[in-house]
Design a protein around this motif. Structure first.
Motif, mmCIF file in Angstrom:
data_model
loop_
_atom_site.group_PDB
_atom_site.id
_atom_site.type_symbol
_atom_site.label_atom_id
_atom_site.label_comp_id
_atom_site.label_asym_id
_atom_site.label_seq_id
_atom_site.Cartn_x
_atom_site.Cartn_y
_atom_site.Cartn_z
ATOM 1 N N SER A 173 0.749 -1.344 -0.174
ATOM 2 C CA SER A 173 -0.074 -0.086 -0.003
ATOM 3 C C SER A 173 0.821 1.350 0.008
ATOM 4 O O SER A 173 0.507 2.354 -0.234
ATOM 5 C CB SER A 173 -0.755 -0.098 1.309
ATOM 6 N N LEU A 174 2.308 1.064 0.303
ATOM 7 C CA LEU A 174 3.110 2.261 0.324
ATOM 8 C C LEU A 174 3.771 2.431 -1.076
ATOM 9 O O LEU A 174 4.423 1.222 -1.605
ATOM 10 C CB LEU A 174 3.912 2.100 1.360
ATOM 11 N N PRO A 175 4.042 3.475 -1.533
ATOM 12 C CA PRO A 175 4.916 3.736 -3.091
ATOM 13 C C PRO A 175 6.351 3.349 -2.332
ATOM 14 O O PRO A 175 6.733 3.271 -1.257
ATOM 15 C CB PRO A 175 4.890 5.173 -3.175
ATOM 16 N N PRO A 176 7.195 2.643 -3.353
ATOM 17 C CA PRO A 176 8.485 2.233 -3.123
ATOM 18 C C PRO A 176 9.600 3.288 -2.521
ATOM 19 O O PRO A 176 10.091 2.880 -1.320
ATOM 20 C CB PRO A 176 9.062 1.777 -4.340
ATOM 21 N N ASP A 177 9.462 4.497 -2.710
ATOM 22 C CA ASP A 177 10.231 5.469 -2.162
ATOM 23 C C ASP A 177 9.786 5.969 -0.856
ATOM 24 O O ASP A 177 10.543 5.899 0.230
ATOM 25 C CB ASP A 177 10.189 6.832 -2.919
ATOM 26 N N GLN A 178 8.434 5.909 -0.611
ATOM 27 C CA GLN A 178 8.007 5.996 0.706
ATOM 28 C C GLN A 178 8.303 4.753 1.880
ATOM 29 O O GLN A 178 8.607 4.966 2.810
ATOM 30 C CB GLN A 178 6.522 6.307 0.768
ATOM 31 N N LEU A 179 8.353 3.666 1.008
ATOM 32 C CA LEU A 179 8.531 2.269 1.663
ATOM 33 C C LEU A 179 10.099 2.580 2.433
ATOM 34 O O LEU A 179 10.210 2.187 3.352
ATOM 35 C CB LEU A 179 8.221 1.006 1.108
ATOM 36 N N ALA A 236 12.104 4.835 2.784
ATOM 37 C CA ALA A 236 12.285 5.963 3.688
ATOM 38 C C ALA A 236 11.715 5.380 5.070
ATOM 39 O O ALA A 236 12.539 5.763 5.923
ATOM 40 C CB ALA A 236 11.425 7.406 3.288
ATOM 41 N N LEU A 237 10.617 4.732 4.740
ATOM 42 C CA LEU A 237 9.940 4.367 6.206
ATOM 43 C C LEU A 237 10.777 3.204 6.845
ATOM 44 O O LEU A 237 11.169 3.340 8.024
ATOM 45 C CB LEU A 237 8.435 3.830 6.005
ATOM 46 N N VAL A 238 11.283 2.177 6.196
ATOM 47 C CA VAL A 238 12.014 1.206 6.772
ATOM 48 C C VAL A 238 13.253 1.722 7.230
ATOM 49 O O VAL A 238 13.885 1.267 8.349
ATOM 50 C CB VAL A 238 12.460 0.050 5.469
ATOM 51 N N ALA A 239 13.759 2.561 6.678
ATOM 52 C CA ALA A 239 15.048 3.447 7.152
ATOM 53 C C ALA A 239 14.850 3.982 8.521
ATOM 54 O O ALA A 239 16.017 4.069 9.299
ATOM 55 C CB ALA A 239 15.718 4.193 6.142
ATOM 56 N N ARG A 240 13.768 4.447 8.951
ATOM 57 C CA ARG A 240 13.638 5.158 10.290
ATOM 58 C C ARG A 240 13.367 4.070 11.310
ATOM 59 O O ARG A 240 13.203 4.402 12.470
ATOM 60 C CB ARG A 240 12.427 6.109 9.961
ATOM 61 N N ILE A 241 13.042 3.066 11.007
ATOM 62 C CA ILE A 241 12.562 1.790 11.919
ATOM 63 C C ILE A 241 13.731 1.575 13.106
ATOM 64 O O ILE A 241 13.319 1.685 14.177
ATOM 65 C CB ILE A 241 12.128 0.747 11.522
#
Length: 533
Positions: free
Chosen positions: A37-43, A45-50
């Motif tokens: 459900s998340l665009p690749p770029d947003q995904l 960026a989100l994974v990098a913040r975890i």
């Protein structure tokens, strides 16, 4: 308790499209094609913040999701939506109902074939409908397609754990003696009961590890490593940082670790307290240390996908080995340990850091026999109990918890030690919340302070001065909100509205109603208009 499996398999069909096949414990099955459900770029960026969010959470206590936790929940929701697309939610709900009716434990068995998805932290699956992370109540295992699993190993206690600590001189310093002592103290009760035996590799090199595995003090059932881990981008595999014999680092790759451990038939579990040992390359899900151990034939591996704090690691180890030594399945032991971390460290997300790889069909790695009866030591137990009482009544919560746990490890039915342990745990939890509330108030984070104090008062309405502090926090929180609104209205030229907000501020804090002067300026701006009317 019986275990019922809910199986989920994800395969790639075309670029960005995945097929999710779910199978319930009663054989019902559904399949759907879906995209994340998340665009690749947003995904990305989100994974990098975890990782930063998980580490930051270890220093916080909160009731609702903080900004640190929000990326974890957002990613967890996206993964859950992917996994339960189509009729998946209905099938999962039916499986939960089936398990509840059978008084069984539902277990999520996850097979993620696309390497780019296997990299994601599925342990943070978040079910928004139930406002909870799935794996805090439901065992979640990563089950790669590998060779036929082995049967449980019959073990006459104690369960033998070979531990190794490595701290190469060119790596970040580790408090190895403190780490050794913490792990030993956490498992001391199990050791005295004859349920577990710890031994330590005599050095920090691969030669000394091989020597320890060869010597006749085994057989070893578990290998537990404490140290640094990493990911070798050039080799495309996870690594452990051992000493090279000259004070530098020797990167023991996943395949070589698997080679060293392979062939020891009694070894059924590897626990790696080292960050990134759950990380694989985007091309090969078996390139993580955990994945390589699965491919080599090991029944189970418990690895870390992010750094983990000492406190969380010790809490996890204590609960995990307690359950394992009592004959629980490894997946159930991991779930219990996740819950212990979450309860002992309110607000932390570190319970999601461990990743369990398992190829055992039922999770039963060891068939534990009867432990030898411990020798009764009434005087020592009595002394420990008194020490626990003294610590309890002087509010030395950690000492009280440790003492009562030791008492119960010796004699589970000793007087009211179980109740006193619960009282000490409750006292420690409230003390943590109170300290967090004071810190939030000092930092001007009034909403967080109010949330912590509300939790305290729900459990103990007369706790210290929490009620007075809650009133102050609520007032300050409202004042902060009104001041922000006054500034916004001032910027928009809404003078009458600013004055109305100012009246509310004057009622709440008459001595400090207009610190930045926006109400006074609004009054001056509004006066000419009033005069012309």
């Amino acid at each position: 308790m019986d275990v019922l499996d809910f199986q989920a398999e994800i395969t790639a069909t075309e670029h960005g499209v995945y097929e999710v096949t779910l199978r319930g414990p009663d054989g019902a099955e559904t399949s759907s094609r879906t995209r994340l459900s998340l665009p690749p770029d947003q995904l990305r960026a989100l994974v990098a913040r975890i990782p930063d969010a998980v580490i930051a959470s270890s220093a916080r206590v909160r009731r609702s999701a903080s900004p640190d936790e929000q990326p974890v929940q957002l990613l967890g929701r996206a993964l859950y939506e992917t996994l339960t697309a189509g009729d998946g939610r209905a099938l999962l709900a039916a499986a939960r109902h089936t398990a509840a009716r059978a008084e069984a434990q539902l277990r999520l068995v996850l097979r993620v074939r696309p390497p780019e998805l296997a990299l994601l932290p599925w342990e943070f699956l978040y079910d928004a409908a139930h406002s909870g992370y799935v794996c805090t109540t439901t065992p979640l295992i990563r089950h790669p397609q590998v060779a036929v699993p082995q049967r449980p190993l019959r073990v006459a206690p104690p369960l033998r754990v070979l531990c190794m600590i490595a701290r190469p001189g060119d790596q970040e310093t580790l408090a190895v003696e403190a780490e050794r002592q913490r792990l030993g103290a956490a498992l001391e009760g199990l050791r005295r009961d004859g349920l577990i035996e710890l031994d330590w590799v005599g050095g920090e090199t691969w030669r000394e590890l091989k020597s320890a595995l060869r010597r006749g003090s085994g057989p070893w059932h578990v290998f537990h490593f404490i140290g640094h881990g990493g990911f070798d981008r050039a080799a495309g595999e996870g690594t452990l940082a051992l000493d090279d014999g000259a004070g530098g680092t020797y990167q023991l790759g996943a395949e070589n670790l698997a080679m060293v451990l392979q062939g020891h038939s009694s070894l059924r579990l590897v626990v790696l307290n080292a960050c990134e040992t759950g990380r694989a390359s985007s091309a090969d899900p078996f390139s993580s240390v955990g994945g390589a151990l699965m491919r080599a034939g090991l029944p189970a591996a418990l690895v870390m996908q992010y750094p983990i704090s000492d406190q969380a690691a010790v809490e996890f180890s204590q609960s995990f080995y307690e359950e394992l030594a009592q004959g629980r399945t490894v997946d159930a032991a991991v779930t219990e340990a996740r819950q212990s971390v979450r309860l002992a460290l309110p607000g932390t997300l570190e319970w999601g850091t461990p990743v369990l790889y398992m190829r055992s069909l039922d999770g039963m790695l060891f068939a534990i026999g009867q432990a030898p009866a411990p020798v009764a030591r009434a005087t020592q137990v009595g002394d420990l109990y008194v020490q626990g009482l003294a610590a309890l009544y002087t509010h030395r919560w950690n000492d009280a918890v440790a003492a009562f746990r030791e008492v119960l490890a010796e004699r589970r039915d000793y007087e009211n030690a179980a109740a006193k342990l619960e009282e000490a745990l409750r006292g420690r939890r409230l003390d943590h919340l109170y300290t967090a509330a004071l810190g939030a108030a000092q930092a001007g984070q009034w909403a967080d302070a109010a949330a912590h104090l509300t939790v305290i008062l729900a459990e103990d309405p007369d706790y210290r001065d929490a009620r007075e502090r809650l009133e102050t926090a609520r007032t300050r929180s409202e004042v902060a909100s009104l001041r922000a609104e006054a500034r916004s209205l001032h910027a928009a030229g809404q003078w009458e509205a600013v004055l109305a907000v100012g009246e509310r501020l004057a009622a709440l804090v008459p001595q400090d109603a207009d610190p930045d002067g926006v109400v006074g300026e609004a009054r001056r701006r509004a006066e000419p208009r009033t005069g012309t009317e």
